[in-house]
Design an enzyme around this catalytic site. Structure first.
Site, PDB file in Angstrom:
ATOM      1  N   LYS A  44     -13.110  -4.198 -33.036  1.00  0.00           N
ATOM      2  CA  LYS A  44     -13.410  -2.896 -33.584  1.00  0.00           C
ATOM      3  C   LYS A  44     -12.626  -1.796 -32.868  1.00  0.00           C
ATOM      4  O   LYS A  44     -12.453  -0.697 -33.377  1.00  0.00           O
ATOM      5  CB  LYS A  44     -14.909  -2.598 -33.426  1.00  0.00           C
ATOM      6  N   GLY A  45     -12.171  -2.113 -31.659  1.00  0.00           N
ATOM      7  CA  GLY A  45     -11.622  -1.081 -30.770  1.00  0.00           C
ATOM      8  C   GLY A  45     -10.449  -0.284 -31.303  1.00  0.00           C
ATOM      9  O   GLY A  45     -10.298   0.889 -30.983  1.00  0.00           O
ATOM     10  N   GLU A 100      -3.540  -2.669 -31.590  1.00  0.00           N
ATOM     11  CA  GLU A 100      -4.638  -2.935 -30.652  1.00  0.00           C
ATOM     12  C   GLU A 100      -5.017  -1.654 -29.910  1.00  0.00           C
ATOM     13  O   GLU A 100      -4.221  -0.713 -29.839  1.00  0.00           O
ATOM     14  CB  GLU A 100      -4.173  -3.972 -29.616  1.00  0.00           C
ATOM     15  N   ASP A 101      -6.208  -1.656 -29.329  1.00  0.00           N
ATOM     16  CA  ASP A 101      -6.617  -0.495 -28.529  1.00  0.00           C
ATOM     17  C   ASP A 101      -6.048  -0.566 -27.119  1.00  0.00           C
ATOM     18  O   ASP A 101      -5.501   0.392 -26.596  1.00  0.00           O
ATOM     19  CB  ASP A 101      -8.159  -0.381 -28.487  1.00  0.00           C
ATOM     20  N   ASP A 104      -5.266  -5.650 -21.657  1.00  0.00           N
ATOM     21  CA  ASP A 104      -5.834  -5.708 -20.315  1.00  0.00           C
ATOM     22  C   ASP A 104      -5.306  -6.997 -19.653  1.00  0.00           C
ATOM     23  O   ASP A 104      -4.206  -7.005 -19.117  1.00  0.00           O
ATOM     24  CB  ASP A 104      -7.360  -5.696 -20.485  1.00  0.00           C
ATOM     25  N   LYS A 133      -3.046  -1.674 -19.709  1.00  0.00           N
ATOM     26  CA  LYS A 133      -3.637  -1.743 -18.356  1.00  0.00           C
ATOM     27  C   LYS A 133      -2.974  -2.918 -17.640  1.00  0.00           C
ATOM     28  O   LYS A 133      -3.480  -4.033 -17.641  1.00  0.00           O
ATOM     29  CB  LYS A 133      -5.146  -1.979 -18.497  1.00  0.00           C
ATOM     30  N   PHE A 154     -12.208   1.340 -16.370  1.00  0.00           N
ATOM     31  CA  PHE A 154     -12.825   0.937 -17.623  1.00  0.00           C
ATOM     32  C   PHE A 154     -12.960   2.197 -18.469  1.00  0.00           C
ATOM     33  O   PHE A 154     -13.662   3.136 -18.082  1.00  0.00           O
ATOM     34  CB  PHE A 154     -14.190   0.288 -17.395  1.00  0.00           C
ATOM     35  N   VAL A 155     -12.249   2.237 -19.588  1.00  0.00           N
ATOM     36  CA  VAL A 155     -12.206   3.459 -20.385  1.00  0.00           C
ATOM     37  C   VAL A 155     -13.024   3.307 -21.671  1.00  0.00           C
ATOM     38  O   VAL A 155     -13.216   2.186 -22.168  1.00  0.00           O
ATOM     39  CB  VAL A 155     -10.753   3.851 -20.728  1.00  0.00           C
ATOM     40  N   ASP A 161     -15.355   1.004 -26.607  1.00  0.00           N
ATOM     41  CA  ASP A 161     -16.800   1.143 -26.412  1.00  0.00           C
ATOM     42  C   ASP A 161     -17.274   0.690 -25.038  1.00  0.00           C
ATOM     43  O   ASP A 161     -16.575  -0.020 -24.314  1.00  0.00           O
ATOM     44  CB  ASP A 161     -17.548   0.291 -27.447  1.00  0.00           C
ATOM     45  N   ARG A 167     -17.533   4.870 -29.126  1.00  0.00           N
ATOM     46  CA  ARG A 167     -16.351   4.682 -29.977  1.00  0.00           C
ATOM     47  C   ARG A 167     -16.008   5.969 -30.727  1.00  0.00           C
ATOM     48  O   ARG A 167     -14.870   6.190 -31.111  1.00  0.00           O
ATOM     49  CB  ARG A 167     -16.603   3.590 -31.029  1.00  0.00           C
TER      50      ARG A 167
HETATM   51  P1  5GP Z   1      -7.603  -8.544 -22.875  1.00  0.00           P
HETATM   52  O1  5GP Z   1      -7.771  -9.764 -23.705  1.00  0.00           O
HETATM   53  O2  5GP Z   1      -6.211  -8.001 -22.849  1.00  0.00           O
HETATM   54  O3  5GP Z   1      -8.145  -8.760 -21.476  1.00  0.00           O
HETATM   55  O4  5GP Z   1      -8.558  -7.443 -23.409  1.00  0.00           O
HETATM   56  C1  5GP Z   1      -8.415  -6.870 -24.606  1.00  0.00           C
HETATM   57  C2  5GP Z   1      -9.746  -6.328 -25.107  1.00  0.00           C
HETATM   58  O5  5GP Z   1     -10.686  -6.091 -24.032  1.00  0.00           O
HETATM   59  C3  5GP Z   1      -9.490  -5.007 -25.745  1.00  0.00           C
HETATM   60  O6  5GP Z   1      -9.196  -5.164 -27.097  1.00  0.00           O
HETATM   61  C4  5GP Z   1     -10.801  -4.286 -25.504  1.00  0.00           C
HETATM   62  O7  5GP Z   1     -11.704  -4.589 -26.531  1.00  0.00           O
HETATM   63  C5  5GP Z   1     -11.348  -4.860 -24.212  1.00  0.00           C
HETATM   64  N1  5GP Z   1     -11.044  -3.979 -23.064  1.00  0.00           N
HETATM   65  C6  5GP Z   1     -10.148  -4.181 -22.078  1.00  0.00           C
HETATM   66  N2  5GP Z   1     -10.141  -3.163 -21.190  1.00  0.00           N
HETATM   67  C7  5GP Z   1     -11.058  -2.278 -21.642  1.00  0.00           C
HETATM   68  C8  5GP Z   1     -11.505  -0.994 -21.186  1.00  0.00           C
HETATM   69  O8  5GP Z   1     -11.075  -0.422 -20.174  1.00  0.00           O
HETATM   70  N3  5GP Z   1     -12.480  -0.397 -21.939  1.00  0.00           N
HETATM   71  C9  5GP Z   1     -13.000  -0.955 -23.065  1.00  0.00           C
HETATM   72  N4  5GP Z   1     -13.945  -0.272 -23.690  1.00  0.00           N
HETATM   73  N5  5GP Z   1     -12.601  -2.156 -23.522  1.00  0.00           N
HETATM   74  C10 5GP Z   1     -11.639  -2.803 -22.821  1.00  0.00           C
END
Ligand code: 5GP
Length: 179
Positions: A44-45, A100-101, A104, A133, A154-155, A161, A167
């Site tokens: 949803k992000g 993507e949002d 990470d 990130k 953590f944003v 969210d 959101r």
């Molecule tokens: P990854 O698979 O790259 O670790 O993470 C991707 C997903 O983790 C993002 O689409 C998001 O939903 C969530 N995520 C990662 N970092 C953050 C953050 O700082 N804040 C929020 N709200 N979600 C995050």
């Protein structure tokens, strides 16, 4: 750990976000010229970002929505990506733009890119993330387009969210208390 609205600090204002989106859209309009694009929004992000971004894209464009999740209800990644709904049309021969949002660990991005590469022979596949990130990256994934680099925070806001909340904020914020 709990994040309260009143303790949020602004990391990127609405204006900064919208200006960045205009810059990204300009780059994409230049890159794709008038070629058709399938924009894949990762719910949803990425919903706010995707909706604002596509409004400034000028090429013929279709929007698709898929739903992946990796976070549980807290602020630390589970490390496992879960495809809630990954139904996509035939992407063979298409220009695919994933929206993507945040990247990470990069596991979600890797999961999705592997899924697309294993199932389709696209004309091009580009990955666009509003936030990057880098500090927590465990894969070699780098977005082709990104809005802002952020450090280990953590944003929330603008689609991102905490436990389903925040959101709807127009800005991106963080809490010092969220570790
Ligand atoms: P990854 O698979 O790259 O670790 O993470 C991707 C997903 O983790 C993002 O689409 C998001 O939903 C969530 N995520 C990662 N970092 C953050 C953050 O700082 N804040 C929020 N709200 N979600 C995050």
């Amino acid at each position: 750990m709990e994040i309260k609205g009143e303790e949020l600090k602004v990391l990127f204002t609405e204006e900064q976000i919208q200006n960045k989106i205009s810059e990204l859209a300009e780059e994409m309009n230049e890159f794709y010229k008038n070629e058709e694009v399938i924009a894949v929004c990762v719910l949803k992000g990425a919903v706010m970002f995707a909706v604002d971004l596509v409004k400034s894209l000028k090429m013929p464009l279709k929007m698709e929505f898929i739903r992946l999740s990796s976070y549980g209800s807290g602020t630390v990644s589970t490390g496992k990506v879960h495809a809630v709904d990954i139904s996509l049309p035939d992407l063979n021969g298409k220009n695919v733009l994933i929206i993507e949002d945040i990247v990470d660990t990069g596991l979600t991005a890797k999961f999705l890119l592997d899924f697309i590469n294993n199932n389709f022979k696209t004309k091009s596949t580009k990955f666009c993330s509003l936030l990057d990130k880098k500090v927590s990256r465990v894969t070699d994934i780098e977005p082709d387009y990104y809005g802002f680099h952020i450090d280990d925070k953590f944003v929330v806001g603008y689609g991102l969210d905490y436990d389903g909340y925040f959101r709807n904020l127009r800005y991106i914020g963080y809490s010092d208390k969220a570790i």
